[in-house]
Scaffold this active site. Structure first.
Site, PDB file in Angstrom:
ATOM      1  N   THR A   1      41.944  56.466  35.322  1.00  0.00           N
ATOM      2  CA  THR A   1      42.817  55.129  35.535  1.00  0.00           C
ATOM      3  C   THR A   1      44.138  55.584  34.658  1.00  0.00           C
ATOM      4  OG1 THR A   1      41.889  54.313  33.286  1.00  0.00           O
ATOM      5  CG2 THR A   1      40.636  53.732  35.267  1.00  0.00           C
TER       6      THR A   1
ATOM      7  N   GLU B   1      37.656  52.443  39.414  1.00  0.00           N
ATOM      8  CA  GLU B   1      36.265  52.404  38.917  1.00  0.00           C
ATOM      9  C   GLU B   1      35.278  52.071  40.018  1.00  0.00           C
ATOM     10  OE1 GLU B   1      39.045  51.313  37.410  1.00  0.00           O
ATOM     11  OE2 GLU B   1      38.668  51.223  35.067  1.00  0.00           O
TER      12      GLU B   1
ATOM     13  N   LYS C   1      48.521  30.820  30.616  1.00  0.00           N
ATOM     14  CA  LYS C   1      47.649  29.928  30.048  1.00  0.00           C
ATOM     15  C   LYS C   1      48.626  28.629  29.648  1.00  0.00           C
ATOM     16  CE  LYS C   1      43.742  32.850  29.308  1.00  0.00           C
ATOM     17  NZ  LYS C   1      44.293  34.277  28.844  1.00  0.00           N
TER      18      LYS C   1
ATOM     19  N   TRP D   1      45.168  27.720  34.035  1.00  0.00           N
ATOM     20  CA  TRP D   1      45.630  28.836  34.068  1.00  0.00           C
ATOM     21  C   TRP D   1      46.824  29.154  35.714  1.00  0.00           C
ATOM     22  CZ3 TRP D   1      41.101  32.846  34.239  1.00  0.00           C
ATOM     23  CH2 TRP D   1      40.395  32.992  33.068  1.00  0.00           C
TER      24      TRP D   1
HETATM   25  P1  ADP Z   1      44.945  52.019  41.720  1.00  0.00           P
HETATM   26  O1  ADP Z   1      44.257  53.269  41.548  1.00  0.00           O
HETATM   27  O2  ADP Z   1      44.832  51.248  42.911  1.00  0.00           O
HETATM   28  O3  ADP Z   1      46.072  51.761  41.282  1.00  0.00           O
HETATM   29  P2  ADP Z   1      43.895  51.091  39.289  1.00  0.00           P
HETATM   30  O4  ADP Z   1      42.458  51.085  39.144  1.00  0.00           O
HETATM   31  O5  ADP Z   1      44.747  51.602  38.552  1.00  0.00           O
HETATM   32  O6  ADP Z   1      43.851  51.218  40.855  1.00  0.00           O
HETATM   33  O7  ADP Z   1      44.124  49.506  39.668  1.00  0.00           O
HETATM   34  C1  ADP Z   1      43.404  48.501  40.129  1.00  0.00           C
HETATM   35  C2  ADP Z   1      43.992  47.321  40.217  1.00  0.00           C
HETATM   36  O8  ADP Z   1      44.934  47.039  41.171  1.00  0.00           O
HETATM   37  C3  ADP Z   1      43.049  46.311  40.602  1.00  0.00           C
HETATM   38  O9  ADP Z   1      42.341  46.049  39.564  1.00  0.00           O
HETATM   39  C4  ADP Z   1      44.066  45.100  40.967  1.00  0.00           C
HETATM   40  O10 ADP Z   1      44.614  44.331  39.681  1.00  0.00           O
HETATM   41  C5  ADP Z   1      45.221  45.841  41.560  1.00  0.00           C
HETATM   42  N1  ADP Z   1      45.098  45.744  42.971  1.00  0.00           N
HETATM   43  C6  ADP Z   1      44.372  46.533  43.784  1.00  0.00           C
HETATM   44  N2  ADP Z   1      44.296  46.163  45.165  1.00  0.00           N
HETATM   45  C7  ADP Z   1      44.966  45.010  45.237  1.00  0.00           C
HETATM   46  C8  ADP Z   1      45.123  44.043  46.108  1.00  0.00           C
HETATM   47  N3  ADP Z   1      45.061  44.352  47.422  1.00  0.00           N
HETATM   48  N4  ADP Z   1      45.527  42.931  45.819  1.00  0.00           N
HETATM   49  C9  ADP Z   1      45.875  42.589  44.404  1.00  0.00           C
HETATM   50  N5  ADP Z   1      45.779  43.369  43.475  1.00  0.00           N
HETATM   51  C10 ADP Z   1      45.331  44.552  43.805  1.00  0.00           C
END
Ligand code: ADP
Length: 541
Positions: free
Chosen positions: A185, A330, A438, A443
């Site tokens: 990640t 994940e 917050k 929120w």
């Molecule tokens: P990536 O490999 O897609 O960057 P990460 O695991 O680094 O994946 O990040 C995932 C995060 O990206 C999600 O938890 C969310 O916050 C954000 N995300 C992914 N897709 C979307 C979406 N369609 N709209 C809003 N946020 C998104």
């Protein structure tokens, strides 16, 4: 009593075996790193992945060993995944957009033994090589003619390397729960964490993704994964396209609007997937050049929230269906798709695009709920915000080499996202749990404010963070980069936003900046922005 059906483990190499049998001549077209367009097919990809497997084994790579790739989307990178996993080794996709220290950290943490890298990354890896003691050999994904002079240990051109094997080789056979791939990640906080996919999780995930309401793939499609293989399994496409015999068009290193457009058109691409930034680049290119799209029918968009302007332009101006998807590393990574159900089929105009702003509903194999801080499930009313929790066979249950539980008692994984789910099951991400503002016990979604602000024609980028407030705890501050040569004022942007959101969501102040900090993967780095504005005092405080 057990069923009397065959034990046929879900192993990744079965996909390339299938594609090479039923769709042998289906094309895999790549924009090579060396420049020219390269054409091959699934039968050749299979043969070459067998050669790689055989050659890796000769180098002493064994079951469970990690082989890293630092590469763009090309046929060589694709076949390397099949070759590596075909002997029970593990592909570790290294994201070149990570910071140098993070690249060093993850290669050492994974203890990768071989690194396959594109020509593009030779200078970078030469610089880092002395800090990569576990790497025994560097294989450059090119041929002898393009092989550079390099100091990298045991360096060899990939084409020479695999040609030392003849491909007369059998895939290994093992349990479907064996680890297949690894992706760290991006780590907005702390060190990157290793997600470890299994053969089974990758195949179940790909089988889910091909269905009509999701990526909707068939043998008649020509699919272009712009989303990199190093970005969470290229959203399944390296498996799901060959699984149905769809042709693949691999864009290599060139992801700008003009390059993406020319490949889409020249190669008759019907389906593609990428993050919003790529599509913004394409749409801007088409606007300025007047070019159109003649074969593209469908795009998958995710990785960050898809701005409304992208969905509307694709669908109304270019006749391309948009599927907004949400996911994370994940989750292999797909977790939801915004597809139409009978309950939403009558929506049109603004109401339809309101729906398409949502990240959609969970497909079969993803269980989803929202919960409060104590883990209690919250109502599906489209209004109540909660922590988004998921469970399923392609969701992580732990991180590589970290001995900590990451699931709740019911086995749900906390995504770190905050969302609503409506009565029809459609989920809307309203924030990251760390970024939600917050205010007075309620929120405020920073993402919703950002999306609204970027809808203003003078705004290039917007970020919203919470600033400490004596009465309300936190209040929103809007940080804006304007487009070149535009003079936007605080009053103008606030007037533009007013009436479109609840009054108490309106930012307390607006600041204009030249730069907004980003993570290595291009997301706004809120931690750095909060640090930058730590001593900021709101006019309302
Ligand atoms: P990536 O490999 O897609 O960057 P990460 O695991 O680094 O994946 O990040 C995932 C995060 O990206 C999600 O938890 C969310 O916050 C954000 N995300 C992914 N897709 C979307 C979406 N369609 N709209 C809003 N946020 C998104």
């Amino acid at each position: 009593m057990l069923g009397l059906m065959q034990d046929w483990p879900l192993l990744i190499h079965r996909v390339i075996d299938y594609a090479a049998t039923q769709h042998a001549k289906r094309e895999v077209v790549s924009r090579s790193v060396e420049g020219p367009i390269h054409r091959t097919d699934y039968a050749s990809i299979r043969l070459r992945s067998l050669k790689l497997a055989q050659r890796l084994e000769r180098d002493g790579i064994r079951f469970g060993d990690r082989v890293a790739t630092l590469a763009w989307n090309t046929w060589r990178h694709l076949e390397s995944w099949y070759g590596i996993t075909g002997i029970g080794a593990i592909y570790h996709t290294v994201n070149p957009r990570l910071f140098e220290d993070q690249i060093v950290f993850i290669i050492n943490h994974a203890a990768d033994r071989i690194l396959l890298l594109d020509l593009t990354f030779v200078p970078l890896v030469e610089k880092l090589a002395s800090r990569l003691p576990t790497i025994e050999r560097f294989v450059i994904l090119t041929d002898a003619a393009h092989m550079p002079q390099t100091s990298l240990k045991n360096a060899v051109a990939y084409e020479d390397y695999i040609n030392e094997a003849d491909g007369d080789f059998r895939w290994a056979s093992f349990d479907e729960n064996t680890a297949a791939g690894m992706c760290y990640t991006s780590g907005t906080t702390g060190d990157p964490k290793g997600v470890l996919y299994s053969h089974r999780s990758n195949l179940l995930h790909a089988m889910m993704a091909v269905a009509p309401d999701y990526f909707c793939l068939s043998a008649m499609d020509r699919v272009m994964p712009v989303v990199p293989l190093f970005h969470a399994n290229s959203w399944s496409l390296a498996f799901s396209a060959p699984m149905v015999g769809a042709a693949l068009v691999m864009p290599g290193p060139k992801l700008d609007g003009a390059s993406v457009h020319s490949l889409l058109e020249d190669e008759g691409v019907t389906m593609s997937a990428a993050v919003p930034t790529v599509w913004l680049g394409l749409l801007q290119f088409m606007q300025t050049s007047g070019k159109k799209l003649s074969t593209l029918k469908h795009v998958g968009i995710g990785g960050s929230a898809c701005p409304r302007i992208i969905t509307e332009s694709f669908e109304t101006q270019y006749g391309v269906r948009v599927t907004h998807a949400w996911g994370m590393t994940e989750l292999s990574p797909l977790g939801s798709f915004c597809a139409i159900k009978p309950e939403t089929a009558a929506l049109e105009g603004k109401a339809l695009y309101d729906l398409k702003q949502k990240q959609g509903y969970a497909p079969f194999s993803v269980e989803m709920k929202i919960a409060d801080d104590s883990g209690r499930s919250l109502p599906r009313d489209g209004k109540t915000f909660g922590r988004l929790m998921v469970k399923g066979p392609s969701v992580s249950k732990g991180y590589y080499g970290i001995d900590a539980a990451i699931l709740d008692e019911e086995g749900f994984f906390d995504t770190g996202d905050v969302a609503t789910i409506d009565e029809n099951g459609y989920m809307l991400i309203t924030d990251r749990s760390k970024d939600v503002i917050k205010s007075g016990g309620e929120w405020i979604s920073s993402i919703e404010l950002e999306n609204l602000a970027v809808g203003h024609p003078d705004v290039a980028e917007a970020a919203v963070i919470g600033i400490a407030h004596p009465k309300w705890d936190e209040r929103p501050l809007l940080v804006i980069i304007t487009k070149p040569d535009r003079a936007l004022t605080k009053d103008e942007i606030l007037a533009f936003m007013s009436g479109k959101i609840a009054k108490w969501w309106m930012p307390d102040d607006v600041v204009f900046v030249d730069e907004i900090p980003h993570t290595a993967t291009g997301k706004i780095l809120k931690t750095a922005l909060r640090e930058q504005f730590r001593d900021y005092r709101l006019p309302t405080a």
